[in-house]
Design a protein around this motif. Structure first.
Motif, short mmCIF file in Angstrom:
data_model
loop_
_atom_site.label_atom_id
_atom_site.label_comp_id
_atom_site.label_asym_id
_atom_site.label_seq_id
_atom_site.Cartn_x
_atom_site.Cartn_y
_atom_site.Cartn_z
N SER A 1 0.83 -1.21 0.00
CA SER A 1 0.00 0.00 0.00
C SER A 1 0.86 1.26 0.00
O SER A 1 0.52 2.26 -0.65
CB SER A 1 -0.92 0.00 1.22
OG SER A 1 -1.84 -1.07 1.15
N THR A 2 1.97 1.21 0.70
CA THR A 2 2.89 2.36 0.71
C THR A 2 3.42 2.64 -0.69
O THR A 2 3.46 3.79 -1.13
CB THR A 2 4.07 2.08 1.66
OG1 THR A 2 3.57 1.91 2.99
CG2 THR A 2 5.07 3.24 1.64
N VAL A 3 3.82 1.58 -1.39
CA VAL A 3 4.29 1.74 -2.77
C VAL A 3 3.17 2.27 -3.66
O VAL A 3 3.39 3.15 -4.50
CB VAL A 3 4.81 0.39 -3.32
CG1 VAL A 3 5.12 0.49 -4.81
CG2 VAL A 3 6.06 -0.04 -2.56
N PHE A 4 1.98 1.75 -3.47
CA PHE A 4 0.83 2.17 -4.28
C PHE A 4 0.59 3.68 -4.17
O PHE A 4 0.50 4.38 -5.18
CB PHE A 4 -0.41 1.40 -3.85
CG PHE A 4 -1.66 1.79 -4.57
CD1 PHE A 4 -1.94 1.32 -5.84
CD2 PHE A 4 -2.58 2.67 -3.97
CE1 PHE A 4 -3.10 1.69 -6.51
CE2 PHE A 4 -3.73 3.04 -4.62
CZ PHE A 4 -4.00 2.56 -5.90
N TYR A 5 0.50 4.18 -2.95
CA TYR A 5 0.20 5.60 -2.77
C TYR A 5 1.37 6.48 -3.20
O TYR A 5 1.17 7.57 -3.76
CB TYR A 5 -0.16 5.87 -1.30
CG TYR A 5 -1.47 5.22 -0.89
CD1 TYR A 5 -2.65 5.54 -1.55
CD2 TYR A 5 -1.52 4.28 0.14
CE1 TYR A 5 -3.86 4.94 -1.18
CE2 TYR A 5 -2.71 3.68 0.51
CZ TYR A 5 -3.87 4.01 -0.16
OH TYR A 5 -5.06 3.40 0.19
N PHE A 6 2.58 6.00 -2.97
CA PHE A 6 3.75 6.79 -3.40
C PHE A 6 3.77 6.94 -4.92
O PHE A 6 4.03 8.02 -5.44
CB PHE A 6 5.03 6.12 -2.91
CG PHE A 6 6.28 6.78 -3.44
CD1 PHE A 6 6.70 8.01 -2.94
CD2 PHE A 6 7.03 6.19 -4.45
CE1 PHE A 6 7.84 8.63 -3.43
CE2 PHE A 6 8.17 6.79 -4.94
CZ PHE A 6 8.58 8.02 -4.43
N ASN A 7 3.49 5.85 -5.63
CA ASN A 7 3.50 5.91 -7.10
C ASN A 7 2.44 6.87 -7.63
O ASN A 7 2.67 7.56 -8.61
CB ASN A 7 3.28 4.51 -7.68
CG ASN A 7 4.54 3.68 -7.69
OD1 ASN A 7 5.63 4.21 -7.76
ND2 ASN A 7 4.40 2.38 -7.61
N ILE A 8 1.28 6.88 -6.98
CA ILE A 8 0.23 7.79 -7.43
C ILE A 8 0.65 9.25 -7.23
O ILE A 8 0.46 10.09 -8.11
CB ILE A 8 -1.09 7.51 -6.68
CG1 ILE A 8 -1.65 6.15 -7.10
CG2 ILE A 8 -2.12 8.61 -6.97
CD1 ILE A 8 -2.91 5.75 -6.36
N ILE A 9 1.25 9.53 -6.09
CA ILE A 9 1.72 10.90 -5.82
C ILE A 9 2.77 11.31 -6.86
O ILE A 9 2.71 12.41 -7.42
CB ILE A 9 2.31 11.00 -4.40
CG1 ILE A 9 1.21 10.81 -3.35
CG2 ILE A 9 3.00 12.35 -4.19
CD1 ILE A 9 1.73 10.67 -1.93
N VAL A 10 3.71 10.41 -7.13
CA VAL A 10 4.76 10.70 -8.12
C VAL A 10 4.13 10.90 -9.50
O VAL A 10 4.51 11.82 -10.24
CB VAL A 10 5.79 9.56 -8.16
CG1 VAL A 10 6.74 9.73 -9.35
CG2 VAL A 10 6.59 9.52 -6.87
N GLY A 11 3.17 10.05 -9.86
CA GLY A 11 2.52 10.17 -11.15
C GLY A 11 1.82 11.50 -11.33
O GLY A 11 1.91 12.14 -12.39
N ILE A 12 1.11 11.95 -10.29
CA ILE A 12 0.41 13.24 -10.36
C ILE A 12 1.39 14.40 -10.47
O ILE A 12 1.21 15.32 -11.27
CB ILE A 12 -0.51 13.41 -9.12
CG1 ILE A 12 -1.65 12.38 -9.17
CG2 ILE A 12 -1.07 14.83 -9.07
CD1 ILE A 12 -2.49 12.36 -7.90
#
Length: 479
Positions: free
Chosen positions: A79-90
């Motif tokens: 879940s940590t990786v998931f949310y981090f990737n979304i933040i980076v993507g945005i």
């Protein structure tokens, strides 16, 4: 070793289907689109490729491999990786969004401003599927990944062709790309049966980032390096020279990179499972390395030996200048699996700091070679890549030696029978071309003789790789 083969064969099959079938369908779709569109439409998309490639490198950040490599991974990690990737993507999309004006001005192409804003949506979309794909890879479930990729490419390709037929031009390519990524991620969400929990752990982030950040920087260096040759040749020479080089690069790099990628997708999670047993890990590594080279070396040598009839038939005589460049690049990129699989060994053992250090040394040398050869034409530039390949292998094996018994000498000893067999096959295939004038006969007879010689000699000299692949094919037929 039978357990090893049975564990990986299914993964190899579906990884190959995903990689080769998807690329094959994309190739067919590109031919249809090329008949409906004009070159400038493709040119507009090509102008953005470096920006999108660099952004995509940041989205993953090496966290996918970090999750696969970690033995005691938890739902909090995922879940940590998931949310981090979304933040980076945005964040990356917003950077592209606000830089769309300067990018458009740089190329003096006003249409790029809106194209950047729409195409950049793929960055955010892809950030939603990184963990799902990693979870499937951990379970060696490449079948579902293949299905997702195939469905996405077929539907998005059909949409792109329809829009091109309706006269939407470059926007048919933009829509095809964005829809392809969107469908792929949606299907992965449906088949992976994994959903994030509402937790973001700084401790988990720091642990995974210490591994993944090195891969991120290594990937960025490689992405920039890949684009640097085209940039330098296009700037120093002309569009014709760049076209010749890019066509040769495409054909030379395609078989090596795709086969290595197929093996890596299966190899990495399997090796990670035995990472604590160094003897077993080294044996598996050498088996993968030799198997990859047993398949790739003859393809690359064969393509070099039959480059003349191949180019005449596939690209027509107007591309005949591609032949010598293609031959040189085949011998440069045939060593790609050796370089990359050694990198993967360091990934498995968690020494991503070594891969980063090696990458910095290698790319510094590569850029120096490019600068020194740039004024001497395509042949010398391409020959410089052969020199770089040997330097790359020498450097990366210095690091694998630090943590194992995998020395350069040991790897060469393992591979030299395959090297000799491949080179002798290439000479024989090349020799057959002198008996015919027709490029059709030169190519078909050369391939038939070369393949027959390779497998007959493998059987006579009892090559372990031949019998291993034969068992895999038997398993495929039985399934």
């Amino acid at each position: 070793m039978s357990e090893f083969v049975s564990k990986t064969v299914n993964g190899v099959i579906w990884s190959a289907i995903e990689r080769l079938a998807v690329r094959g369908i994309q190739f067919i779709i590109s031919i249809v689109l090329a008949r409906l569109l004009i070159p400038s439409d493709y040119g507009l998309i090509a102008m953005l490729s470096i920006f999108l490639a660099i952004a995509q490198s940041f989205v993953d950040s090496g966290f996918s491999n970090a999750l696969i490599q970690k033995h005691n991974r938890t739902e909090i990690d995922c879940s940590t990786v998931f949310y981090f990737n979304i933040i980076v993507g945005i964040v990356l999309y917003l950077i592209l969004f606000f830089c769309s004006g300067p990018i458009s001005d740089f190329y003096s192409e006003p249409r790029l401003q809106l194209i950047v804003k729409v195409s950049g949506l793929s960055i955010i979309i892809n950030s939603f599927g990184v963990v799902q794909r990693a979870k499937l890879s951990i379970n060696l479930n490449f079948k579902l990944q293949a299905i997702a990729s195939l469905v996405a490419v077929i539907i998005s390709g059909a949409l792109g062709i329809f829009l091109a037929y309706k006269g939407l031009g470059v926007w048919s390519l933009v829509a095809q790309s964005v829809i392809n990524h969107l469908l792929n991620v949606c299907i992965l969400w449906g088949v992976s049966h994994w959903h994030p929990i509402f937790v973001f752990s700084l401790e988990s982030f720091r642990s995974l980032f210490s591994y993944g950040s090195k891969l991120l920087l290594s990937g960025l260096l490689h992405t920039i390096y890949i684009n640097l040759y085209s940039l330098a040749i296009g700037k120093k020479m002309n569009s014709t020279d760049l076209g010749i080089y890019n066509q040769a690069y495409t054909f030379a790099y395609f078989p090596s990179s795709n086969i290595t990628d197929i093996l890596h997708k299966v190899m990495f999670p399997v090796l990670c499972e035995v990472q604590d047993d160094i003897n077993q890990l080294e044996n598996y590594f050498l088996t993968y390395l030799r198997t990859a080279c047993y398949v790739i070396f003859p393809i690359m040598v064969g393509l070099a030996s039959l480059a003349y009839p191949f180019v005449r038939l596939v690209l027509t005589d107007k591309w005949i200048d591609v032949v010598p460049v293609l031959q040189i690049l085949c011998f440069a990129y045939m060593w790609d699996p050796v370089m990359r699989i050694n990198n993967y060994f360091l990934y498995v053992k968690g020494y991503t700091s070594y891969t980063l250090k090696a990458e910095i040394f290698k790319k510094a040398i590569a850029i120096t070679i490019l600068i020194l050869t740039l004024n001497y034409g395509l042949y010398i530039i391409s020959s410089g890549l052969i020199l770089y390949s040997f330097i790359d292998i020498f450097i990366i094996t210095r690091y694998t030696k630090r943590i194992s018994k995998l020395t350069l000498k040991r790897e060469i000893y393992k591979l030299y029978p395959v090297i000799l067999l491949s080179l002798s096959m290439g000479v024989i295939s090349w020799g057959t071309t002198f008996f015919f004038e027709s490029p059709h006969l030169q190519l078909s007879v050369g391939m038939l003789v070369g393949i027959s010689y390779y497998f007959i000699a493998s059987r006579l000299f009892k090559f372990e790789d031949y019998f291993r692949l034969k068992r895999i094919l038997v398993n495929i037929v039985r399934k």
